[in-house]
Design a protein around this motif. Structure first.
Motif, short mmCIF file in Angstrom:
data_model
loop_
_atom_site.label_atom_id
_atom_site.label_comp_id
_atom_site.label_asym_id
_atom_site.label_seq_id
_atom_site.Cartn_x
_atom_site.Cartn_y
_atom_site.Cartn_z
N LEU A 180 0.83 -1.21 0.00
CA LEU A 180 0.00 0.00 0.00
C LEU A 180 0.86 1.26 0.00
CD1 LEU A 180 -2.88 -0.95 2.49
CD2 LEU A 180 -3.00 -0.77 -0.01
N LYS A 181 1.96 1.24 0.74
CA LYS A 181 2.87 2.39 0.75
C LYS A 181 3.48 2.60 -0.63
CE LYS A 181 5.43 5.71 2.31
NZ LYS A 181 4.84 7.06 2.44
N ALA A 182 3.86 1.52 -1.30
CA ALA A 182 4.41 1.63 -2.65
C ALA A 182 3.36 2.14 -3.64
CB ALA A 182 4.96 0.28 -3.11
N VAL A 183 2.12 1.71 -3.45
CA VAL A 183 1.02 2.17 -4.31
C VAL A 183 0.80 3.68 -4.13
CG1 VAL A 183 -1.48 2.03 -4.67
CG2 VAL A 183 -0.14 -0.06 -4.45
N ILE A 184 0.89 4.15 -2.89
CA ILE A 184 0.78 5.59 -2.62
C ILE A 184 1.90 6.35 -3.34
CG2 ILE A 184 1.00 7.34 -0.80
CD1 ILE A 184 -0.44 5.38 1.07
N GLN A 185 3.12 5.78 -3.28
CA GLN A 185 4.24 6.42 -3.98
C GLN A 185 3.98 6.49 -5.48
OE1 GLN A 185 7.50 3.90 -2.77
NE2 GLN A 185 7.94 5.12 -0.94
N LYS A 186 3.38 5.46 -6.03
CA LYS A 186 3.17 5.39 -7.48
C LYS A 186 2.04 6.30 -7.95
CE LYS A 186 2.26 2.03 -11.19
NZ LYS A 186 3.41 2.38 -12.03
N PHE A 187 0.95 6.33 -7.21
CA PHE A 187 -0.24 7.04 -7.71
C PHE A 187 -0.47 8.41 -7.05
CE2 PHE A 187 -1.13 2.56 -8.67
CZ PHE A 187 -1.43 2.66 -10.03
N ILE A 188 0.15 8.66 -5.91
CA ILE A 188 0.01 9.96 -5.25
C ILE A 188 1.32 10.74 -5.28
CG2 ILE A 188 -0.52 11.12 -3.06
CD1 ILE A 188 -2.44 8.86 -2.41
N GLY A 189 2.42 10.03 -5.05
CA GLY A 189 3.72 10.68 -5.12
C GLY A 189 4.53 10.48 -3.85
N PHE A 190 5.76 10.93 -3.89
CA PHE A 190 6.66 10.79 -2.75
C PHE A 190 6.45 11.92 -1.75
CE2 PHE A 190 9.07 8.89 -6.36
CZ PHE A 190 9.08 7.59 -5.90
N ASP A 191 6.62 11.63 -0.47
CA ASP A 191 6.50 12.67 0.55
C ASP A 191 7.85 13.35 0.75
OD1 ASP A 191 8.06 11.04 2.26
OD2 ASP A 191 6.29 10.08 3.10
N TRP A 192 7.91 14.27 1.72
CA TRP A 192 9.12 15.09 1.90
C TRP A 192 10.35 14.24 2.25
CZ3 TRP A 192 11.78 14.94 6.46
CH2 TRP A 192 11.13 14.40 7.57
N ALA A 193 10.16 13.22 3.10
CA ALA A 193 11.29 12.39 3.52
C ALA A 193 11.81 11.56 2.35
CB ALA A 193 10.88 11.49 4.68
N GLU A 194 10.90 11.04 1.55
CA GLU A 194 11.30 10.24 0.39
C GLU A 194 11.98 11.10 -0.67
OE1 GLU A 194 7.60 7.13 1.14
OE2 GLU A 194 7.40 8.81 -0.25
N ASN A 195 11.47 12.32 -0.86
CA ASN A 195 12.12 13.24 -1.80
C ASN A 195 13.51 13.64 -1.32
OD1 ASN A 195 10.35 13.70 -4.06
ND2 ASN A 195 8.94 14.74 -2.67
N HIS A 196 13.65 13.81 -0.01
CA HIS A 196 14.97 14.12 0.56
C HIS A 196 15.94 12.97 0.29
CE1 HIS A 196 18.08 14.36 3.72
NE2 HIS A 196 17.89 15.68 3.65
N ALA A 202 -0.36 -12.84 -1.54
CA ALA A 202 0.51 -13.27 -2.64
C ALA A 202 0.31 -12.39 -3.88
CB ALA A 202 0.26 -14.74 -2.98
N ILE A 203 -0.94 -12.08 -4.20
CA ILE A 203 -1.22 -11.24 -5.38
C ILE A 203 -0.67 -9.83 -5.19
CG2 ILE A 203 -3.08 -10.16 -6.72
CD1 ILE A 203 -4.74 -12.70 -6.18
N LEU A 204 -0.93 -9.25 -4.02
CA LEU A 204 -0.43 -7.90 -3.75
C LEU A 204 1.10 -7.87 -3.71
CD1 LEU A 204 -2.94 -6.66 -1.01
CD2 LEU A 204 -2.81 -5.96 -3.41
N ALA A 205 1.70 -8.91 -3.13
CA ALA A 205 3.16 -8.98 -3.09
C ALA A 205 3.73 -9.07 -4.51
CB ALA A 205 3.61 -10.18 -2.26
N GLY A 206 3.05 -9.82 -5.38
CA GLY A 206 3.48 -9.90 -6.77
C GLY A 206 3.45 -8.55 -7.46
N TYR A 207 2.41 -7.76 -7.16
CA TYR A 207 2.32 -6.42 -7.74
C TYR A 207 3.43 -5.51 -7.19
CZ TYR A 207 0.57 -1.82 -9.02
OH TYR A 207 0.46 -0.55 -9.52
N GLY A 208 3.66 -5.58 -5.88
CA GLY A 208 4.74 -4.81 -5.28
C GLY A 208 6.09 -5.18 -5.86
N MET A 209 6.30 -6.47 -6.06
CA MET A 209 7.54 -6.95 -6.68
C MET A 209 7.72 -6.35 -8.07
SD MET A 209 8.24 -10.87 -7.87
CE MET A 209 7.07 -10.65 -9.23
N LEU A 210 6.63 -6.28 -8.83
CA LEU A 210 6.69 -5.79 -10.20
C LEU A 210 7.06 -4.31 -10.25
CD1 LEU A 210 6.19 -6.71 -13.16
CD2 LEU A 210 3.84 -5.86 -12.89
N ILE A 211 6.42 -3.48 -9.41
CA ILE A 211 6.68 -2.04 -9.48
C ILE A 211 7.99 -1.64 -8.81
CG2 ILE A 211 4.22 -1.51 -9.61
CD1 ILE A 211 4.28 -0.67 -6.70
N SER A 212 8.64 -2.60 -8.12
CA SER A 212 9.96 -2.31 -7.56
C SER A 212 11.02 -2.22 -8.65
CB SER A 212 10.37 -3.38 -6.55
OG SER A 212 10.74 -4.59 -7.20
#
Length: 494
Positions: free
Chosen positions: A189-205, A265-275
């Motif tokens: 879910l955190k990776a999905v937020i990064q993909k569709f909403i964007g990075f926060d200040w700490a991640e941009n730093h 397993a399905i969500l982990a597969g998606y996370g693996m893909l977008i990594s």
């Protein structure tokens, strides 16, 4: 009647401590809100800290569960609290749990060490002793040794010890799987937020100030990393989760858990893909191949082989999905010498082979990451767990390190084929062995084993694999007891 009273007593204890904890938490919050004094806040922390420690002394397995959670999220927290050292937090947590176990053993005669006498304990102890002896390596310093020996030497031994001591029953294996699945979902879910909403200040730093963008925002697209140290660590963790939970779902008895494991397993597969991490393919191919070999079920062998070959053909011999950046990057894993980063690693390893024959015990723990301009390793990146172990502990250390993992895999396979009778347990053990095998292969491509959370998770899984025989015996005894009670009840009713 005694069982009912025992259950009532335990529930009463838990609610009592929960109520006391919440009450003290309210007092602490009120103190923080009404005072600006640091000493006042610290003084207000004393009661709640005492309650927490007292509770952990009574139920130490909760601390190990807490450590499992901390291990999973600590590096993400460190991205927001820059002065926080994740390793020190884990060290303090492990030191506390060891202290509690020793005190309970000495003063309350609680025997945690019945299963301590097993091969993995001794192998991990030998590895720890070897790493401690590396302090004598003339090519490193005591300071560098101290910064790196914890993650390389101590964690393997300590996690084996505390897991053996506190997770002695089969129910804890299932609890850890449930908790692991929940944490995996949060990571995706955190990776999905990064993909569709964007990075926060700490991640941009981290990306632009700490210069991580050059490896995560590249020509083929953005590599998402969730709250992990980097995309490679995130991707490999998701691939491990995908293998473990997809296989476990085939055998778990509970329908609710089966559905949950499939979702994980399905969500982990998606996370693996977008990594965007290509090493994950090694985890999938090796993990599922091992599972197919040890399943001994015709439909699994046929179906699994078909799926693995289909994935290989899809990625290596077709251009289907080429417009998708994630699929396109995964496909480059089969390009070999055409891949620039692969060529850099090969060249680095060639240079390492020139001087490593003269260092059978390595260049010293801590030296590979802190090389001076006149050192052999200056300007060379280890890039993978096995290369890192080879450089710092030499060929002697590498053989010992790999032997521990191979022994656990071999022992797990042997138990699955010849010892474990319970179908559900056999399936979960197969999942853990498959995941461990995949990670071991992938550790040649990425630095996985010395990172949070993958290293401690694997050490816990290795311990569970070694305890498979005990779990099977426990399940058998419980089923026999239930059958006996059922027969007695039927006799009495007649």
């Amino acid at each position: 009647m005694s069982k009912v009273s025992d259950i009532y007593s335990r529930c009463y204890d838990k609610y009592f401590y929960l109520g006391l904890f919440l009450g003290l938490l309210i007092i602490l919050a009120t103190t923080v809100y009404t005072t600006n004094s640091i000493s006042g806040i610290l003084f207000a922390c004393i009661p709640i800290s005492c309650v927490i420690i007292f509770y952990l002394f009574k139920y130490p397995h909760f601390l190990l569960i807490a450590i499992f959670i901390i291990n999973y999220i600590i590096m993400g927290i460190c991205r927001y609290i820059l002065d926080l050292q994740g390793g020190i937090v884990m060290d303090a947590s492990l030191a506390l749990i060891l202290f509690i176990l020793i005190v309970r053993t000495v003063f309350f005669t609680v025997d945690y060490w019945k299963r301590f006498n097993n091969p993995l304990t001794y192998l991990s102890l030998i590895w720890l002793i070897y790493c401690i002896m590396e302090i004598l390596n003339p090519y490193t310093t005591i300071e560098l040794w101290m910064t790196s020996v914890r993650g390389l030497g101590f964690y393997l031994f300590l996690f084996v010890v505390v897991t053996t001591a506190l997770f002695k029953h089969y129910k804890y294996l299932k609890k850890i799987l449930l908790l692991w699945g929940i944490l995996t979902i949060f990571a995706v879910l955190k990776a999905v937020i990064q993909k569709f909403i964007g990075f926060d200040w700490a991640e941009n730093h981290w990306l632009y100030v700490e210069d991580a963008a050059k490896t995560h925002i590249i020509y083929s697209g953005i590599r998402y990393f969730s709250f992990f140290t980097d995309a490679a660590n995130f991707g490999c963790s998701m691939a491990l989760s995908m293998v473990v939970f997809s296989i476990s779902a085939l055998y778990i008895k509970s329908k609710k858990l089966r559905v949950f494991f499939i979702i994980v397993a399905i969500l982990a597969g998606y996370g693996m893909l977008i990594s965007g991490t290509r090493t994950v393919l090694a985890i999938l191919f090796a993990g599922y191949a091992i599972f197919i070999l040890i399943s001994r079920l015709r439909k699994v062998i046929i179906g699994g082989t078909f799926l693995v070959l289909s994935l290989f053909i899809f990625l290596n011999f077709t251009n289907i999905g080429e417009s998708n950046s994630d699929i396109r990057r995964m496909r480059t894993a089969f390009q070999g010498t055409e891949d620039a980063s692969f060529n850099v690693r090969i060249e680095n390893q060639k240079k390492m082979r020139e001087f490593m024959p003269n260092h059978p015990f390595g260049v010293g723990i801590g030296k590979a990451k802190h090389a001076d301009s006149n050192d052999h390793m200056y300007g060379l990146a280890t890039d993978s767990s096995l290369i890192y172990v080879w450089i710092e502990t030499g060929i002697v250390g590498l053989i010992l390190f790999i032997s521990i993992f191979l022994f656990v895999v071999a022992r797990g396979i042997y138990d699955i084929l010849f010892h474990i009778k319970n179908k559900e347990l056999k399936g979960i053990m197969s999942a853990l062995v498959a995941g461990l095998s995949g990670i071991l292969i992938a550790s040649y491509g990425n630095e996985i084993l010395q990172q949070f959370p993958n290293g401690p998770i694997l050490y816990i899984c290795m311990t569970f694999i070694m305890m498979g025989r005990y779990f099977d015996k426990e399940i058998e005894n419980k089923e026999a007891e239930n059958s006996k009670l059922s027969s007695e009840n039927e006799y009495n009713s007649n």
